[in-house]
Design a protein around this motif. Sequence first.
Motif: not given
Length: 218
Positions: A146, A92, A88-89, A140-141, A155, A149, A151-152
């Motif tokens: 995000m 990104m 994912a990174t 993101t986490w 995740l 992107d 769509h992340q």
Amino acid sequence: MLTHLARAWDYDLFSPRDSEDAAPRVLQWPFLRIPWQGRIGVTIFGFLTGYVCALKPLKLSRAGNTSSAFSTIARSAFRRPPRLIFPATIAMVISWVMAQCGAFTVANRSDCWWCRYAAPDLEDSFGKEVLRLFKNFLSTWTTGYMAYDDHQWALLPLLKGSMLVYILLFATMYVKFRYRMLIYIGMMLYFHQDNAKDTGRSSLGGPSEVQACLLLTP
């Protein structure tokens, strides 16, 4: 991919008809419109994620090899974050580089609201963009947001859901079959009774993965 294409080029496919007085198109008929909706694809993806996480530990548990099952859970839980975070990174960073090169300019000026929403607006300096890159990695986490992107968002719920499966497997390793089934059903009912805002999105890391455990239990 189908729902993203429909969202960008033919958004009326999300509705049962183009307007109140219009007749439904073939792709708007019941069942035939399911592929364009996209939500069922996200659910299936979460279901398969739980299936993969639970398959080997439950097979070892049913064979009476609980020691190996615990070892499998420990290794899988340790490997799960980098398996999600690293790819994912990379995605990104690729999106960030493309954004700096103006790859999202056309999308930002199109008549498609979803394309404009998913296309990032750049900061007024490259230094701010570099700082924004690291902030987006953290968000993101932590919050699921995000900018480069969109769509992340899925995740973080998938990571939480996989950890939920590992904890559930660990806690029920020595539980008899009938009681394990009751525990899994109780977990599913717990998630499905939550009517809080955005539960449909955040529960991606809940019922789908637990349902996969339930199917694998017998």
